[in-house]
Design a protein around this motif. Structure first.
Motif, short mmCIF file in Angstrom:
data_model
loop_
_atom_site.label_atom_id
_atom_site.label_comp_id
_atom_site.label_asym_id
_atom_site.label_seq_id
_atom_site.Cartn_x
_atom_site.Cartn_y
_atom_site.Cartn_z
N SER A 233 0.84 -1.12 -0.03
CA SER A 233 0.04 0.08 -0.05
C SER A 233 0.89 1.23 0.08
CB SER A 233 -0.96 0.05 1.25
OG SER A 233 -1.92 -0.93 1.01
N GLU A 234 2.10 1.18 -0.51
CA GLU A 234 3.02 2.21 -0.43
C GLU A 234 2.71 3.07 -1.93
OE1 GLU A 234 7.44 3.42 1.24
OE2 GLU A 234 7.08 1.85 -0.32
N GLU A 235 3.16 4.33 -1.92
CA GLU A 235 3.00 5.11 -3.07
C GLU A 235 4.26 5.07 -3.86
OE1 GLU A 235 0.19 6.49 -4.40
OE2 GLU A 235 -0.96 6.29 -2.53
N ILE A 236 4.24 5.06 -5.00
CA ILE A 236 5.59 5.30 -5.76
C ILE A 236 6.41 6.32 -5.23
CG2 ILE A 236 6.43 5.71 -8.24
CD1 ILE A 236 4.17 3.86 -8.98
N PHE A 237 5.80 7.55 -5.14
CA PHE A 237 6.35 8.85 -4.78
C PHE A 237 6.88 8.86 -3.58
CE2 PHE A 237 1.96 9.86 -3.75
CZ PHE A 237 2.10 10.35 -2.71
N THR A 238 6.53 7.95 -2.62
CA THR A 238 6.84 7.84 -1.19
C THR A 238 8.10 6.77 -1.11
OG1 THR A 238 4.89 6.79 -0.49
CG2 THR A 238 4.91 8.97 0.20
N GLY A 239 7.71 5.88 -1.86
CA GLY A 239 8.58 4.84 -1.88
C GLY A 239 9.94 5.06 -2.50
N SER A 240 10.22 5.85 -3.37
CA SER A 240 11.25 6.15 -4.09
C SER A 240 12.17 7.04 -2.87
CB SER A 240 11.11 6.81 -5.19
OG SER A 240 10.29 8.00 -5.37
N VAL A 241 11.42 7.84 -2.20
CA VAL A 241 11.95 8.74 -1.16
C VAL A 241 12.38 7.76 -0.05
CG1 VAL A 241 11.62 10.64 0.58
CG2 VAL A 241 10.76 10.93 -2.09
N ARG A 242 11.53 7.06 0.19
CA ARG A 242 12.10 6.11 1.36
C ARG A 242 13.39 5.34 1.30
NH1 ARG A 242 11.57 1.25 1.75
NH2 ARG A 242 10.12 1.01 0.38
N GLU A 243 13.42 4.76 0.19
CA GLU A 243 14.47 3.85 -0.47
C GLU A 243 15.62 4.51 -0.38
OE1 GLU A 243 15.17 0.71 -0.70
OE2 GLU A 243 13.28 -0.24 -0.45
N VAL A 244 15.72 5.79 -0.93
CA VAL A 244 16.86 6.57 -0.92
C VAL A 244 17.33 6.84 0.31
CG1 VAL A 244 17.93 8.97 -1.77
CG2 VAL A 244 16.55 7.52 -3.14
N LYS A 245 16.33 7.51 1.18
CA LYS A 245 16.78 7.71 2.80
C LYS A 245 17.22 6.74 3.45
CE LYS A 245 16.52 10.10 6.47
NZ LYS A 245 17.36 11.30 6.75
N GLU A 246 16.64 5.45 3.31
CA GLU A 246 17.10 4.00 3.89
C GLU A 246 18.63 3.46 3.51
OE1 GLU A 246 12.97 1.72 4.55
OE2 GLU A 246 14.54 0.84 3.58
N GLU A 247 19.03 3.64 2.19
CA GLU A 247 20.11 3.29 1.81
C GLU A 247 21.26 4.31 1.95
OE1 GLU A 247 20.02 1.62 -2.00
OE2 GLU A 247 18.58 0.04 -1.58
N THR A 248 20.86 5.56 1.88
CA THR A 248 21.90 6.61 1.94
C THR A 248 21.93 7.70 2.94
OG1 THR A 248 20.85 8.24 0.35
CG2 THR A 248 22.26 6.47 -0.68
N GLY A 249 20.80 7.86 3.51
CA GLY A 249 20.63 8.93 4.73
C GLY A 249 20.25 10.10 3.95
N ILE A 250 19.91 10.33 2.72
CA ILE A 250 19.88 11.65 2.10
C ILE A 250 18.37 11.62 1.99
CG2 ILE A 250 19.97 12.84 -0.15
CD1 ILE A 250 22.58 12.84 1.33
N ASP A 251 17.76 12.91 2.21
CA ASP A 251 16.37 13.29 2.18
C ASP A 251 16.13 13.77 0.88
OD1 ASP A 251 15.49 13.06 4.84
OD2 ASP A 251 17.00 14.55 5.68
#
Lengths: 365, 365
Positions: A233-251
């Motif tokens: 139930s995750e959105e594409i636009f939130t999922g992409s932001v989350r993945e980047v944050k999780e892997e790199t710490g970048i907002d």
């Protein structure tokens, strides 16, 4: 096939999911006459008038659930029940004994009530057999049988009676039985997994890249964009932001879907949709996720593109070309727009591009 | 989350699907030492080095499969086996009796060989219990157990031993067991269904529309574009053409995906991606599909848009506005481009727009 969107045609699966949810709360309070209240659905207008009469009483005589439930029946014992299944006694008592609790759906099918299944496989076998013959006589079509994991004893019983697996989630397996002749017309199981990749580029023309921790030799050393699957139930636009944050710490902030890739037979014969998202960085300090990522860094775009593994692969190269074209304003991706529909009262995400929003008020966000 | 694309990180599911396919042909010929030959995958480089050693011999001593298989063991009988499971006999014979045939995966997990399962639930219970304790001792992580529908007797046994459902298809149910403490890190089941709608408009500015046969009162009379789900392994661009042909008899050519909608919890808590496709008509004579469609016709665009049900719904209206903007060349959708990747040797479909193809050779098709 089942239709949706712009559609006055329904989705059986949607309807069933809805009926199941509604029933679970309503049935537990033993309401005399169960009426499933359907909220309107954008894609399933037939679902809006879902008929949910109990089919546990063959002649539609109402029998209060509390008086004789599957659970009560079980206390009487399988032997007694088996006798009655083959008998001709048509009293209210025996009739009720023999049928599984179930609801009619709007497609001429039946949804067995998964909350009122007997625990004893022999009792279940008898009730199921009798129910099937009854449903056949009534010319029912698709039968939906959801067996919770705690009732796994009933799975082989249902299979022996002709049921097939439809899908499963952690807590249950759904089986179906298509009663008419010919191939099943029941809707298919979920067919796709969805992934996202985040193309993040800063003002110095540096791309945010990662190296995976566990990597086969041919790809060791490759610097790639952060990617991952979206969760339930995750959105594409939130999922992409989350993945980047999780892997790199970048907002980051989602800008656009610039392209998507469709490929088949990637996981258990399922297909895969992968959305390449342009993201705008909001921070600079990298913090690597030790579990998955070996290293992360800001890499000059030229250097990123010139990696031999990317140059040699026309898919990789094309995607990067698209991202570069987007940076040069020579490309328009799809931005996201949250829109509610009166058809289902739901807000969903519509992705489209806005090429000429100044001169066309219709499609501006 | 698992990563893909641009990725040197693998997809467990992909790898497993591959190993299963490879094994089924290789095992049936009883090759002495099974080596899974993995073709490179675009999205799963770890999958390329999938280790597939048999784990049926705890000390890694090779035992020819033909000599002592699960099937042979069964002939010896469950009683004999049960005794040996609890015994201390460490001969090659008894050791081999007690373990299920299985393969190591690259993630520290185990894939049970679904083609060599015992049929007897008691035999299976003993072997499974012994195997689990062995895998735990070896600090294995995720266990994958695929039970074909004809082995449904084994489902309750596996559940009792701690397995959970992962997913199911018509012919099998997949169960998993995450041995380490903490939540399972195994990849999720497919999460989405994918639908398509065909916006077909002719030179007279008439839209190809249909009325559904079975429709709840609020939507009766609505003229809508043809829509449907794509079938297994079908492309979006072919699926949209097929749906239009099936429902109306009209031949079309795919032009572009103009937008897509993402919505959640529509079917068994799964999500839904719906792609609105612009199609060019190649024929004019309508032939209605009697099973699904009440009527189909070419409807003046103005009349189509002015339908109250569309005017009242901002999602419907927005989508039509996008299609109209596209007709007026004020919008660019995503066209499809078939591209092979050297990473997996597969051809997949990449959808992107080509705004400035004359001046930018990089992204032209």
């Amino acid at each position: 096939m089942e239709c949706r969107f712009f559609s006055s045609k329904c989705m059986t699966m949607s309807e069933i999911a809805h009926i199941e949810k509604t029933n679970s709360s309503q049935l537990s309070s033993f309401r005399p006459l169960v009426e499933v209240k359907s909220t309107p659905r954008f894609c399933s207008c037939r679902g809006m008038s879902a008929k949910a009469s109990h089919s546990s009483t063959p002649n539609n005589t109402y029998v209060p659930k509390k008086a004789l439930s599957s659970v009560d029946e079980e206390k009487i014992g399988a032997g007694n029940l088996l006798y009655q299944v083959n008998g001709t006694n048509s009293s209210l008592f025996s009739r009720n004994l023999r049928m599984l609790d179930a609801f009619d759906d709007e497609y001429g099918g039946v949804i067995v009530d998964s909350e009122r299944l007997p625990a004893n496989p022999n009792v279940f076998a008898s009730m199921l057999r009798f129910s099937i013959s009854h449903w056949k006589a009534k010319e029912k079509k698709g039968i939906w049988l959801k067996l919770p994991v705690e009732k796994s004893d009933l799975v082989p019983v249902a299979v022996k009676e002709g049921f097939e697996y439809h899908h499963a989630e952690r807590g249950y397996v759904m089986l179906t039985y298509w009663l008419p002749e010919g191939p099943s017309k029941l809707p298919a199981n979920a067919s796709h997994q969805v992934g996202v990749g985040g193309f993040v580029i800063n003002e110095n023309n540096e791309v945010l890249v990662v190296q995976e921790k566990y990597c086969a030799p041919p790809f060791s050393g490759l610097w790639k964009i952060p990617t991952g699957f979206i969760v339930e139930s995750e959105e594409i636009f939130t999922g992409s932001v989350r993945e980047v944050k999780e892997e790199t710490g970048i907002d980051t902030e989602f800008v656009e879907v610039v392209a998507f890739r469709h490929v088949h037979n990637v996981a258990f014969e399922k297909s895969d949709l992968f959305f390449i998202c342009m993201l705008k960085p909001l921070s600079t300090q990298i913090m690597v996720d030790d579990h998955e990522i070996q290293a992360a860094k800001w890499m000059p775009l030229v250097e990123f593109v010139e990696q031999p593994l990317i140059q040699q692969d026309c898919m990789f190269k094309r995607v990067i070309d698209i991202c570069i074209a987007r940076l040069g304003k020579r490309y328009c991706g799809l931005s996201v727009h949250q829109l509610a529909s009166t058809f289902d009262g739901k807000t969903s995400s519509l992705y489209y591009n806005v090429v000429d929003s100044q001169h066309n008020n219709c499609i501006g966000n």
